[in-house]
Design a protein around this motif. Structure first.
Motif, PDB file in Angstrom:
ATOM      1  N   ILE A  32       0.846  -1.198   0.000  1.00 35.82           N
ATOM      2  CA  ILE A  32       0.000   0.000   0.000  1.00 35.82           C
ATOM      3  C   ILE A  32       0.880   1.246   0.000  1.00 35.82           C
ATOM      4  N   ALA A  33       1.876   1.251   0.870  1.00 32.10           N
ATOM      5  CA  ALA A  33       2.763   2.412   0.977  1.00 32.10           C
ATOM      6  C   ALA A  33       3.521   2.673  -0.319  1.00 32.10           C
ATOM      7  N   GLY A  34       3.849   1.624  -1.060  1.00 30.97           N
ATOM      8  CA  GLY A  34       4.607   1.775  -2.295  1.00 30.97           C
ATOM      9  C   GLY A  34       3.768   1.836  -3.551  1.00 30.97           C
ATOM     10  N   TRP A  35       2.442   1.788  -3.398  1.00 37.52           N
ATOM     11  CA  TRP A  35       1.548   1.773  -4.545  1.00 37.52           C
ATOM     12  C   TRP A  35       1.616   3.074  -5.344  1.00 37.52           C
ATOM     13  N   THR A  36       1.528   2.934  -6.672  1.00 39.67           N
ATOM     14  CA  THR A  36       1.404   4.088  -7.567  1.00 39.67           C
ATOM     15  C   THR A  36       0.226   3.828  -8.511  1.00 39.67           C
ATOM     16  N   PRO A  37      -0.437   4.873  -8.989  1.00 37.65           N
ATOM     17  CA  PRO A  37      -1.588   4.685  -9.869  1.00 37.65           C
ATOM     18  C   PRO A  37      -1.294   3.859 -11.121  1.00 37.65           C
ATOM     19  N   SER A  38      -0.065   3.872 -11.577  1.00 41.28           N
ATOM     20  CA  SER A  38       0.265   3.090 -12.775  1.00 41.28           C
ATOM     21  C   SER A  38       0.136   1.585 -12.549  1.00 41.28           C
ATOM     22  N   GLN A  39       0.085   1.143 -11.289  1.00 41.78           N
ATOM     23  CA  GLN A  39      -0.053  -0.281 -10.976  1.00 41.78           C
ATOM     24  C   GLN A  39      -1.491  -0.771 -11.087  1.00 41.78           C
ATOM     25  N   GLY A  40      -2.453   0.129 -11.083  1.00 44.53           N
ATOM     26  CA  GLY A  40      -3.867  -0.218 -11.096  1.00 44.53           C
ATOM     27  C   GLY A  40      -4.581   0.501  -9.976  1.00 44.53           C
ATOM     28  N   VAL A  41      -5.869   0.208  -9.823  1.00 41.35           N
ATOM     29  CA  VAL A  41      -6.689   0.835  -8.793  1.00 41.35           C
ATOM     30  C   VAL A  41      -6.412   0.164  -7.453  1.00 41.35           C
ATOM     31  N   LEU A  42      -6.162   0.974  -6.444  1.00 38.30           N
ATOM     32  CA  LEU A  42      -5.911   0.459  -5.098  1.00 38.30           C
ATOM     33  C   LEU A  42      -7.225   0.344  -4.339  1.00 38.30           C
ATOM     34  N   TRP A  43      -7.493  -0.838  -3.809  1.00 39.85           N
ATOM     35  CA  TRP A  43      -8.680  -1.086  -2.988  1.00 39.85           C
ATOM     36  C   TRP A  43      -8.181  -1.421  -1.588  1.00 39.85           C
ATOM     37  N   VAL A  44      -8.600  -0.632  -0.595  1.00 40.08           N
ATOM     38  CA  VAL A  44      -8.196  -0.856   0.792  1.00 40.08           C
ATOM     39  C   VAL A  44      -9.451  -0.988   1.641  1.00 40.08           C
ATOM     40  N   HIS A  45      -9.580  -2.113   2.320  1.00 40.98           N
ATOM     41  CA  HIS A  45     -10.712  -2.367   3.217  1.00 40.98           C
ATOM     42  C   HIS A  45     -10.185  -2.283   4.641  1.00 40.98           C
ATOM     43  N   ASP A  50     -11.387   0.660  14.219  1.00 46.16           N
ATOM     44  CA  ASP A  50     -10.007   0.691  14.703  1.00 46.16           C
ATOM     45  C   ASP A  50      -9.450   2.099  14.541  1.00 46.16           C
ATOM     46  N   GLU A  51      -8.977   2.682  15.620  1.00 44.14           N
ATOM     47  CA  GLU A  51      -8.444   4.056  15.584  1.00 44.14           C
ATOM     48  C   GLU A  51      -7.277   4.196  14.610  1.00 44.14           C
ATOM     49  N   ARG A  52      -6.498   3.142  14.417  1.00 46.27           N
ATOM     50  CA  ARG A  52      -5.378   3.210  13.462  1.00 46.27           C
ATOM     51  C   ARG A  52      -5.888   3.373  12.045  1.00 46.27           C
ATOM     52  N   SER A  53      -7.035   2.765  11.738  1.00 47.74           N
ATOM     53  CA  SER A  53      -7.640   2.941  10.420  1.00 47.74           C
ATOM     54  C   SER A  53      -8.076   4.382  10.228  1.00 47.74           C
ATOM     55  N   ARG A  54      -8.740   4.935  11.220  1.00 45.49           N
ATOM     56  CA  ARG A  54      -9.179   6.333  11.143  1.00 45.49           C
ATOM     57  C   ARG A  54      -7.988   7.266  10.978  1.00 45.49           C
ATOM     58  N   ALA A  55      -6.931   7.015  11.724  1.00 46.50           N
ATOM     59  CA  ALA A  55      -5.731   7.865  11.632  1.00 46.50           C
ATOM     60  C   ALA A  55      -5.125   7.782  10.235  1.00 46.50           C
ATOM     61  N   TRP A  56      -5.088   6.585   9.644  1.00 40.57           N
ATOM     62  CA  TRP A  56      -4.533   6.434   8.291  1.00 40.57           C
ATOM     63  C   TRP A  56      -5.365   7.218   7.292  1.00 40.57           C
ATOM     64  N   ILE A  57      -6.686   7.105   7.398  1.00 36.89           N
ATOM     65  CA  ILE A  57      -7.581   7.824   6.486  1.00 36.89           C
ATOM     66  C   ILE A  57      -7.360   9.328   6.605  1.00 36.89           C
ATOM     67  N   GLU A  58      -7.222   9.816   7.820  1.00 34.51           N
ATOM     68  CA  GLU A  58      -7.059  11.249   8.041  1.00 34.51           C
ATOM     69  C   GLU A  58      -5.715  11.783   7.558  1.00 34.51           C
TER      70      GLU A  58
END
Length: 80
Positions: A32-45, A50-58
């Motif tokens: 995820i950290a190394g993803w670039t748009p040229s690789q395709g669409v990134l899907w993250v569930h 989880d507060e860590r998820s909220r922090a990542w989104i923010e």
């Protein structure tokens, strides 16, 4: 698929890169950290409870504040 111990470590349930032809390749947090748009669409569930998820989104720079707020909103009914 990720097991429960991995999910408990970072709030990530599943992530993959969609290839545009109906296929996908599962990736881990490093992917995820190394993803670039040229690789395709990134899907993250994420586990939004989880507060860590909220922090990542923010803090994810590509999402922006408005999108982050919409993704984490308790009330998701349509609005204009």
């Amino acid at each position: 698929m990720r097991d429960q111990d991995q999910q408990d470590q970072n709030g990530l349930v599943f992530a993959c890169v969609l290839d545009g032809d109906g296929g996908a390749r599962e990736i881990d947090p490093a992917g995820i950290a190394g993803w670039t748009p040229s690789q395709g669409v990134l899907w993250v569930h994420l586990d939004i409870e989880d507060e860590r998820s909220r922090a990542w989104i923010e803090r994810e720079p590509g999402l922006g504040e408005l999108v982050a707020e919409a993704i984490t909103a308790e009330e998701t009914r349509p609005r204009s």
